[in-house]
Scaffold this motif. Sequence first.
Motif, short mmCIF file in Angstrom:
data_model
loop_
_atom_site.label_atom_id
_atom_site.label_comp_id
_atom_site.label_asym_id
_atom_site.label_seq_id
_atom_site.Cartn_x
_atom_site.Cartn_y
_atom_site.Cartn_z
N LEU A 5 0.86 -1.17 0.00
CA LEU A 5 0.00 0.00 0.00
C LEU A 5 0.89 1.22 0.00
O LEU A 5 1.85 1.29 0.77
CB LEU A 5 -0.88 0.00 1.26
N GLN A 6 0.61 2.17 -0.89
CA GLN A 6 1.39 3.40 -0.86
C GLN A 6 0.45 4.57 -1.05
O GLN A 6 -0.58 4.47 -1.71
CB GLN A 6 2.51 3.40 -1.89
N GLU A 7 0.81 5.67 -0.43
CA GLU A 7 0.00 6.87 -0.48
C GLU A 7 0.92 8.07 -0.34
O GLU A 7 1.90 8.04 0.39
CB GLU A 7 -1.01 6.84 0.68
N THR A 8 0.59 9.14 -1.05
CA THR A 8 1.35 10.38 -0.94
C THR A 8 0.48 11.41 -0.23
O THR A 8 -0.69 11.57 -0.57
CB THR A 8 1.74 10.92 -2.33
N ILE A 9 1.06 12.08 0.75
CA ILE A 9 0.33 13.14 1.44
C ILE A 9 1.19 14.40 1.42
O ILE A 9 2.41 14.34 1.31
CB ILE A 9 -0.04 12.77 2.89
N SER A 10 0.54 15.55 1.52
CA SER A 10 1.24 16.82 1.60
C SER A 10 0.93 17.46 2.95
O SER A 10 -0.22 17.47 3.39
CB SER A 10 0.78 17.76 0.48
N LYS A 15 5.92 16.99 0.53
CA LYS A 15 5.25 15.74 0.16
C LYS A 15 5.90 14.58 0.90
O LYS A 15 7.12 14.53 1.03
CB LYS A 15 5.33 15.49 -1.34
N TYR A 16 5.07 13.66 1.35
CA TYR A 16 5.54 12.46 2.05
C TYR A 16 4.94 11.23 1.38
O TYR A 16 3.78 11.24 1.00
CB TYR A 16 5.11 12.49 3.52
N LEU A 17 5.76 10.22 1.24
CA LEU A 17 5.30 8.94 0.70
C LEU A 17 5.17 7.95 1.85
O LEU A 17 6.12 7.72 2.60
CB LEU A 17 6.30 8.39 -0.33
N ILE A 18 3.99 7.41 2.02
CA ILE A 18 3.74 6.41 3.05
C ILE A 18 3.64 5.06 2.35
O ILE A 18 2.86 4.89 1.42
CB ILE A 18 2.44 6.71 3.82
N VAL A 19 4.46 4.12 2.79
CA VAL A 19 4.49 2.80 2.17
C VAL A 19 4.19 1.76 3.24
O VAL A 19 4.81 1.76 4.30
CB VAL A 19 5.87 2.51 1.54
#
Length: 69
Positions: A5-10, A15-19
């Motif tokens: 699962l991956q998601e990008t948030i600001s 910007k941060y990538l959550i994996v």
Amino acid sequence: ICGILQETISKFNKKYLIVGIGINLIKNPNIGNYPTTNLYNLINKKISKTKIQNELKKIFELKLNKLYN
């Protein structure tokens, strides 16, 4: 054996990538019409969760460094 699962948030103009990674180490879910397995069944040996975490962290950081260099 593995789900990702991956998601990008600001946040604060960054910007941060959550994996997230899910690995079936000892047992696996029974999902109809969908094959699942686990590492114990594949290699007939229990594997330390900590060892898997450390190895994945090393690999991820190495690949991430190569991406940014």
